[in-house]
Write a protein that holds these residues in place. Structure first.
Motif, PDB file in Angstrom:
ATOM      1  N   GLU A 151      64.390  53.093  55.264  1.00  0.00           N
ATOM      2  CA  GLU A 151      64.678  52.069  56.266  1.00  0.00           C
ATOM      3  C   GLU A 151      63.377  51.355  56.661  1.00  0.00           C
ATOM      4  N   LEU A 152      62.932  51.449  57.898  1.00  0.00           N
ATOM      5  CA  LEU A 152      61.742  50.723  58.338  1.00  0.00           C
ATOM      6  C   LEU A 152      60.473  51.564  58.275  1.00  0.00           C
ATOM      7  N   VAL A 153      60.548  52.769  57.735  1.00  0.00           N
ATOM      8  CA  VAL A 153      59.397  53.671  57.675  1.00  0.00           C
ATOM      9  C   VAL A 153      58.890  53.761  56.238  1.00  0.00           C
ATOM     10  N   SER A 154      57.565  53.728  56.093  1.00  0.00           N
ATOM     11  CA  SER A 154      56.966  53.811  54.757  1.00  0.00           C
ATOM     12  C   SER A 154      55.633  54.535  54.841  1.00  0.00           C
ATOM     13  N   GLY A 155      55.186  55.011  53.699  1.00  0.00           N
ATOM     14  CA  GLY A 155      53.884  55.663  53.663  1.00  0.00           C
ATOM     15  C   GLY A 155      53.450  55.929  52.239  1.00  0.00           C
ATOM     16  N   THR A 156      52.149  56.095  52.072  1.00  0.00           N
ATOM     17  CA  THR A 156      51.585  56.368  50.761  1.00  0.00           C
ATOM     18  C   THR A 156      50.216  57.001  50.930  1.00  0.00           C
ATOM     19  N   ARG A 213      52.114  47.891  43.349  1.00  0.00           N
ATOM     20  CA  ARG A 213      53.077  46.789  43.433  1.00  0.00           C
ATOM     21  C   ARG A 213      54.187  47.183  44.381  1.00  0.00           C
ATOM     22  N   LEU A 214      54.400  46.380  45.413  1.00  0.00           N
ATOM     23  CA  LEU A 214      55.416  46.688  46.416  1.00  0.00           C
ATOM     24  C   LEU A 214      56.804  46.603  45.797  1.00  0.00           C
ATOM     25  N   LEU A 215      57.638  47.611  46.061  1.00  0.00           N
ATOM     26  CA  LEU A 215      58.981  47.654  45.505  1.00  0.00           C
ATOM     27  C   LEU A 215      60.014  47.034  46.429  1.00  0.00           C
ATOM     28  N   ALA A 216      59.623  46.674  47.636  1.00  0.00           N
ATOM     29  CA  ALA A 216      60.527  46.024  48.595  1.00  0.00           C
ATOM     30  C   ALA A 216      59.681  45.222  49.573  1.00  0.00           C
ATOM     31  N   ASP A 217      60.288  44.283  50.252  1.00  0.00           N
ATOM     32  CA  ASP A 217      59.565  43.539  51.281  1.00  0.00           C
ATOM     33  C   ASP A 217      59.013  44.500  52.321  1.00  0.00           C
ATOM     34  N   HIS A 218      57.791  44.212  52.793  1.00  0.00           N
ATOM     35  CA  HIS A 218      57.088  45.147  53.659  1.00  0.00           C
ATOM     36  C   HIS A 218      56.078  44.370  54.491  1.00  0.00           C
ATOM     37  N   PRO A 219      55.637  44.905  55.636  1.00  0.00           N
ATOM     38  CA  PRO A 219      54.585  44.218  56.395  1.00  0.00           C
ATOM     39  C   PRO A 219      53.329  43.911  55.580  1.00  0.00           C
ATOM     40  N   LEU A 220      53.072  44.666  54.489  1.00  0.00           N
ATOM     41  CA  LEU A 220      51.917  44.387  53.636  1.00  0.00           C
ATOM     42  C   LEU A 220      52.145  43.199  52.709  1.00  0.00           C
ATOM     43  N   GLY A 221      53.398  42.823  52.502  1.00  0.00           N
ATOM     44  CA  GLY A 221      53.681  41.718  51.594  1.00  0.00           C
ATOM     45  C   GLY A 221      55.123  41.738  51.127  1.00  0.00           C
ATOM     46  N   GLU A 227      52.103  59.611  42.151  1.00  0.00           N
ATOM     47  CA  GLU A 227      52.365  59.461  43.590  1.00  0.00           C
ATOM     48  C   GLU A 227      52.667  58.003  43.912  1.00  0.00           C
ATOM     49  N   THR A 228      53.890  57.754  44.370  1.00  0.00           N
ATOM     50  CA  THR A 228      54.325  56.381  44.653  1.00  0.00           C
ATOM     51  C   THR A 228      54.636  56.140  46.122  1.00  0.00           C
ATOM     52  N   GLY A 229      54.343  57.117  46.992  1.00  0.00           N
ATOM     53  CA  GLY A 229      54.686  56.946  48.391  1.00  0.00           C
ATOM     54  C   GLY A 229      56.186  57.033  48.604  1.00  0.00           C
ATOM     55  N   SER A 230      56.602  56.787  49.838  1.00  0.00           N
ATOM     56  CA  SER A 230      58.010  56.907  50.208  1.00  0.00           C
ATOM     57  C   SER A 230      58.382  55.810  51.182  1.00  0.00           C
ATOM     58  N   ARG A 231      59.674  55.463  51.208  1.00  0.00           N
ATOM     59  CA  ARG A 231      60.175  54.535  52.225  1.00  0.00           C
ATOM     60  C   ARG A 231      61.611  54.908  52.574  1.00  0.00           C
ATOM     61  N   ASP A 256      56.870  69.139  48.631  1.00  0.00           N
ATOM     62  CA  ASP A 256      58.281  68.775  48.581  1.00  0.00           C
ATOM     63  C   ASP A 256      58.341  67.251  48.547  1.00  0.00           C
ATOM     64  N   LYS A 257      58.833  66.685  47.437  1.00  0.00           N
ATOM     65  CA  LYS A 257      58.868  65.233  47.288  1.00  0.00           C
ATOM     66  C   LYS A 257      59.877  64.561  48.212  1.00  0.00           C
ATOM     67  N   GLY A 258      60.845  65.326  48.674  1.00  0.00           N
ATOM     68  CA  GLY A 258      61.866  64.747  49.533  1.00  0.00           C
ATOM     69  C   GLY A 258      62.822  63.860  48.750  1.00  0.00           C
ATOM     70  N   SER A 259      63.629  63.106  49.481  1.00  0.00           N
ATOM     71  CA  SER A 259      64.701  62.323  48.849  1.00  0.00           C
ATOM     72  C   SER A 259      64.596  60.834  49.130  1.00  0.00           C
ATOM     73  N   ASP A 260      63.462  60.368  49.646  1.00  0.00           N
ATOM     74  CA  ASP A 260      63.326  58.965  50.000  1.00  0.00           C
ATOM     75  C   ASP A 260      63.064  58.097  48.768  1.00  0.00           C
ATOM     76  N   GLU A 261      63.262  56.785  48.943  1.00  0.00           N
ATOM     77  CA  GLU A 261      62.977  55.833  47.884  1.00  0.00           C
ATOM     78  C   GLU A 261      61.465  55.702  47.692  1.00  0.00           C
ATOM     79  N   PRO A 262      61.026  55.422  46.453  1.00  0.00           N
ATOM     80  CA  PRO A 262      59.592  55.171  46.254  1.00  0.00           C
ATOM     81  C   PRO A 262      59.181  53.880  46.960  1.00  0.00           C
ATOM     82  N   PHE A 263      57.968  53.874  47.485  1.00  0.00           N
ATOM     83  CA  PHE A 263      57.459  52.729  48.240  1.00  0.00           C
ATOM     84  C   PHE A 263      56.780  51.706  47.328  1.00  0.00           C
ATOM     85  N   VAL A 264      55.983  52.195  46.386  1.00  0.00           N
ATOM     86  CA  VAL A 264      55.222  51.311  45.499  1.00  0.00           C
ATOM     87  C   VAL A 264      55.214  51.874  44.085  1.00  0.00           C
ATOM     88  N   GLU A 265      54.919  50.996  43.149  1.00  0.00           N
ATOM     89  CA  GLU A 265      54.645  51.404  41.773  1.00  0.00           C
ATOM     90  C   GLU A 265      53.131  51.370  41.608  1.00  0.00           C
TER      91      GLU A 265
END
Length: 438
Positions: free
Chosen positions: A424-429, A372-380, A418-422, A398-407
């Motif tokens: 600003e305009l960069v995201s990944g999972t 489930r997308l946690l923010a607006d994204h090119p995928l939806g 594993e929820t991916g990361s986002r 290293d999990k880093g400090s970015d926001e989670p991308f998806v639930e």
């Protein structure tokens, strides 16, 4: 001629499904039959071999990740351009996930839904009459799934074949092929499956040898007669994923090669232009594009070259200031701060996300994913649900400090860490998107 279809499956993995499928595709094509191929389940590698054997693109049909209408559309498209559609199963015929009937991800779902007969590949090494008992079990397990015939693979002798064939006669299950044991009739493998089709310098010769094997040892006429007419699905349409942009910069080379054909087709049908570029050749994403997509692949095998690709990394960073950049699995690893290769050597990656990954600390991550997308994204839009699959051996060190991308949950609805990361305009999972939830 009405297009026909069949499924090539087996009781388990490593039974010879891919070798037999490729041989069958090549042998039918040599007879002047227009043949298409598909892979049941989430697999990037086998469809590329199918495409090489048929000279037509290979597709995936996934009963768990794809809504039924999308599968119908893909089968309908394949039927328009072929005399026969050969679907190669994954793992064993009935292997899938518990849940909604008909949406387990197993090849048997497709066999039941579209009344397609199964050509069952039996690895008979180390057994004789017991192979008939295995075939009987598979033939009777689900009344909606019909085993149309078997291929006896890895036979030791003519007597070996006779023993099994005689045991099968009372069951009414015909032997449609008998292949002697031959250690040369294999394709090389690595940690994510077969070595990719594009990496074989002698692929044409290998495929020719498989086709010759099939012509000698399979009853091609009987197999074609077994195939069942496909339903008329020519009017079916169902896009699988939202198109992320009008011009999509797609990383495409030996590192970034895991892209589903149906996804690219959907993007093109929506009017998008796909512009490939090669990070391995130190190319930056083309500046006239409005989104950059880094698919999965094998960054761990090319980590040194990617670390040295400064033009690529600088260009990607500049692109990400104003336009979305998304990475799947291997692409996600490259977007992080660093990647450890198998030897434990750390290589600097793009640094657009703050996590780090390691292939030295290998652990298998495998399974269906619902995200489930946690923010607006090119995928939806935020809250949209996408189904996909995760298959890799890398670990996040290293999990880093970015926001989670998806639930993320697995196929049974259990949360996945594993929820991916986002950022600003960069995201990944790590999960590969296959289709929107129906």
């Amino acid at each position: 001629m009405t297009a026909r279809g069949l499924i090539v499956s087996a009781p388990r993995s490593s039974s010879g499904k891919t070798t037999v499928t490729l041989g069958l595709l090549g042998a039918l094509r040599r007879k002047g039959i227009a043949v298409r191929a598909a892979k049941s389940g989430p697999d990037y590698i086998d469809p590329a071999f199918h495409a090489a054997a048929t000279a037509q693109k290979g597709v995936n049909l996934d009963s768990w990740a794809m809504p039924p209408a999308a599968i119908e559309a893909l089968i309908g498209e394949a039927a328009q351009a072929s005399d026969v559609l050969v679907i190669e199963g994954a793992m064993g015929l009935f292997d899938g996930v518990p849940g909604v009937p008909g949406r387990s991800g197993a090849a048997s779902d497709l066999a039941a839904r579209f009344a397609l007969p199964v050509l069952l590949i039996l690895d008979v090494s180390g057994q004789s009459q017991s192979a008939a008992a295995v075939a009987a079990g598979f033939a009777s397990f689900d009344p909606k799934v019909r085993v149309g015939g078997v291929v006896l693979n890895k036979l030791g002798s003519d007597r070996h074949r006779t023993l099994i064939a005689d045991a099968l006669k009372p069951l009414g299950i015909p032997v449609l092929g008998a292949i002697p044991r031959d250690d040369k009739m294999v394709l090389p493998e690595r940690h994510l499956g077969l070595v990719q089709a594009g990496e074989h310098v002698n692929l044409d010769a290998r495929l020719a040898s498989f086709a010759e094997m099939a012509a000698r040892h399979l009853d091609l006429d009987a197999i074609m007669a077994m195939a069942a007419p496909l339903p008329d699905l020519s009017s079916s349409t169902a896009p699988t994923l939202k198109t992320p942009g009008q011009r999509i910069a797609l990383a495409s080379d030996a590192t970034f090669s895991f892209v589903y054909a149906h996804v690219l087709d959907d993007w093109r049908r929506s009017g998008a232009e796909i512009v490939p570029f090669s990070p391995l050749r130190d190319e930056a994403p083309p500046d006239h594009c409005d989104v950059c997509w880094l698919p999965g692949g094998y960054p761990e095998l090319h980590a040194g070259a990617l670390a040295a690709a400064q033009r690529f990394k600088d260009g990607l960073k500049e692109f990400s200031r104003t336009r979305p950049v998304h990475g799947e699995c291997g692409g996600y690893m490259v977007l992080g701060e660093g990647l450890e290769d198998a030897s434990g050597t750390r290589h600097a990656m793009a640094g657009l996300l703050s996590h780090a990954t390691s292939f030295a600390k290998r652990r298998l991550h495998l399974g269906y994913r619902q995200a489930r997308l946690l923010a607006d994204h090119p995928l939806g839009a935020a809250g949209d649900v996408v189904r996909g699959h995760e298959f890799h051996h890398a670990s996040i060190i290293d999990k880093g400090s970015d926001e989670p991308f998806v639930e993320v949950t697995d196929a049974q609805g259990k949360p996945v860490v594993e929820t991916g990361s986002r950022r600003e305009l960069v995201s990944g999972t790590f999960f590969h998107a296959i289709a929107r939830e129906s």
